[in-house]
Motif scaffolding. Structure first.
Motif, short mmCIF file in Angstrom:
data_model
loop_
_atom_site.label_atom_id
_atom_site.label_comp_id
_atom_site.label_asym_id
_atom_site.label_seq_id
_atom_site.Cartn_x
_atom_site.Cartn_y
_atom_site.Cartn_z
N LEU A 1 37.73 47.60 46.88
CA LEU A 1 36.50 47.17 47.55
C LEU A 1 35.51 46.58 46.56
CD1 LEU A 1 35.86 49.98 50.17
CD2 LEU A 1 36.53 47.62 50.59
N TYR A 2 35.38 47.18 45.37
CA TYR A 2 34.49 46.62 44.36
C TYR A 2 34.93 45.21 43.96
CZ TYR A 2 32.45 51.26 43.67
OH TYR A 2 31.81 52.45 43.84
N TYR A 3 36.24 45.05 43.74
CA TYR A 3 36.73 43.73 43.36
C TYR A 3 36.61 42.72 44.50
CZ TYR A 3 38.35 44.85 38.70
OH TYR A 3 38.39 45.18 37.39
N VAL B 1 38.02 30.71 36.33
CA VAL B 1 36.79 30.80 37.13
C VAL B 1 36.60 32.23 37.62
CG1 VAL B 1 35.58 30.00 39.19
CG2 VAL B 1 36.94 28.38 37.86
N GLY B 2 37.57 32.75 38.34
CA GLY B 2 37.42 34.06 38.97
C GLY B 2 37.34 35.21 38.00
N TRP B 3 38.30 35.29 37.10
CA TRP B 3 38.36 36.45 36.19
C TRP B 3 37.15 36.55 35.28
CZ3 TRP B 3 40.34 40.88 36.55
CH2 TRP B 3 40.45 41.72 35.43
N PRO B 4 36.69 35.47 34.63
CA PRO B 4 35.48 35.60 33.80
C PRO B 4 34.25 36.04 34.59
CG PRO B 4 36.63 33.59 33.26
CD PRO B 4 37.30 34.14 34.48
N LEU B 5 34.14 35.59 35.83
CA LEU B 5 32.98 35.97 36.64
C LEU B 5 33.11 37.37 37.21
CD1 LEU B 5 32.24 32.58 38.40
CD2 LEU B 5 31.01 33.65 36.52
N LEU B 6 34.30 37.96 37.12
CA LEU B 6 34.50 39.34 37.54
C LEU B 6 34.29 40.34 36.40
CD1 LEU B 6 37.61 39.12 39.88
CD2 LEU B 6 35.27 39.71 40.52
N LYS B 7 33.86 39.85 35.24
CA LYS B 7 33.66 40.75 34.10
C LYS B 7 32.68 41.88 34.40
CE LYS B 7 32.48 40.96 29.23
NZ LYS B 7 32.02 40.23 28.06
N PRO B 8 31.52 41.63 35.02
CA PRO B 8 30.63 42.75 35.34
C PRO B 8 31.27 43.77 36.28
CG PRO B 8 29.45 40.68 35.57
CD PRO B 8 30.89 40.34 35.36
N THR B 9 32.03 43.29 37.25
CA THR B 9 32.72 44.20 38.17
C THR B 9 33.76 45.01 37.42
OG1 THR B 9 32.40 42.62 39.96
CG2 THR B 9 34.08 44.32 40.30
N THR B 10 34.49 44.37 36.52
CA THR B 10 35.51 45.06 35.74
C THR B 10 34.89 46.12 34.84
OG1 THR B 10 36.89 43.08 35.78
CG2 THR B 10 37.40 44.72 34.10
N ILE B 11 33.77 45.81 34.21
CA ILE B 11 33.10 46.78 33.36
C ILE B 11 32.64 47.98 34.19
CG2 ILE B 11 31.04 47.16 31.93
CD1 ILE B 11 31.43 44.23 30.97
N TYR B 12 32.09 47.71 35.37
CA TYR B 12 31.64 48.79 36.24
C TYR B 12 32.81 49.67 36.68
CZ TYR B 12 29.67 51.29 40.17
OH TYR B 12 29.28 52.28 41.02
N VAL B 13 33.89 49.05 37.13
CA VAL B 13 35.06 49.80 37.59
C VAL B 13 35.65 50.61 36.44
CG1 VAL B 13 37.44 49.55 38.41
CG2 VAL B 13 35.59 48.33 39.56
N LEU B 14 35.72 50.02 35.27
CA LEU B 14 36.24 50.74 34.11
C LEU B 14 35.36 51.94 33.77
CD1 LEU B 14 38.39 50.75 31.88
CD2 LEU B 14 36.90 49.29 30.55
N THR B 15 34.04 51.75 33.81
CA THR B 15 33.11 52.84 33.49
C THR B 15 33.22 53.98 34.49
OG1 THR B 15 31.58 51.26 32.49
CG2 THR B 15 30.70 53.42 33.06
#
Length: 165
Positions: A41-43, A72-86
């Motif tokens: 859902l976050y992604y 395009v998609g993956w670089p802009l998902l960096k904040p989401t990835t950091i949040y999910v990882l945290t």
């Protein structure tokens, strides 16, 4: 799982009693099952927040589906990835419910399902004479979580590096 093993001609396995690897596998499987839906859902929310014009521009430039996602998609998902990882790191460090659900108690066979929060609970609430020790365990858990989080945020470039203008 044992029914599937028997159908395939194998022997049932005592997943939670005699082997720490199978007990750990059961706990990891439960945690993955528990958190995968929320992370999806976050992604999905992160993907929906990317403007469609960026994908259109990449398509005009000749990018295929994989290139659009990678550039395009993956670089802009960096904040989401950091949040999910945290939050996944915090969820891993705070595992207690999973062990309690699988083993039905905080005292699993040979302590195979004992987590650090279960350890804290054991000394803080089951053995009330060790409350100070449980407090120390909690502080060590807090310090460890902070160190891991700061290291993860530094590695991902969220903190500690100056932005180039």
């Amino acid at each position: 799982m044992n029914q599937l093993l028997v159908m395939l001609g194998g022997q049932p396995i005592a997943w939670l009693k005699y082997n720490r690897w199978t007990a750990m596998f059961a706990m990891v499987l439960l945690c993955c099952w528990r958190w995968t839906g929320m992370n999806i859902l976050y992604y999905m929310a992160g993907l929906k927040s990317i403007p469609g014009e960026l994908y259109e521009a990449a398509e005009i430039d000749g990018a295929g589906a994989v290139q659009k996602f990678l550039h395009v998609g993956w670089p802009l998902l960096k904040p989401t990835t950091i949040y999910v990882l945290t939050i996944s790191i915090y969820a891993g460090l705070s595992m207690f419910t999973e062990s309690l659900m699988i083993f039905g108690t905080n005292n699993s066979p040979k302590n195979y399902g004992l987590t650090i929060v279960g350890y804290l609970y054991r000394y803080g609430f089951e053995r009330v004479d060790k409350f100070g020790f449980a407090s120390a365990v909690g502080l060590v858990l807090l310090a460890g979580a902070m160190v891991i989080t700061v290291a993860q945020l530094y590695i991902t470039g969220t903190i500690g590096r100056r932005k180039e203008a």
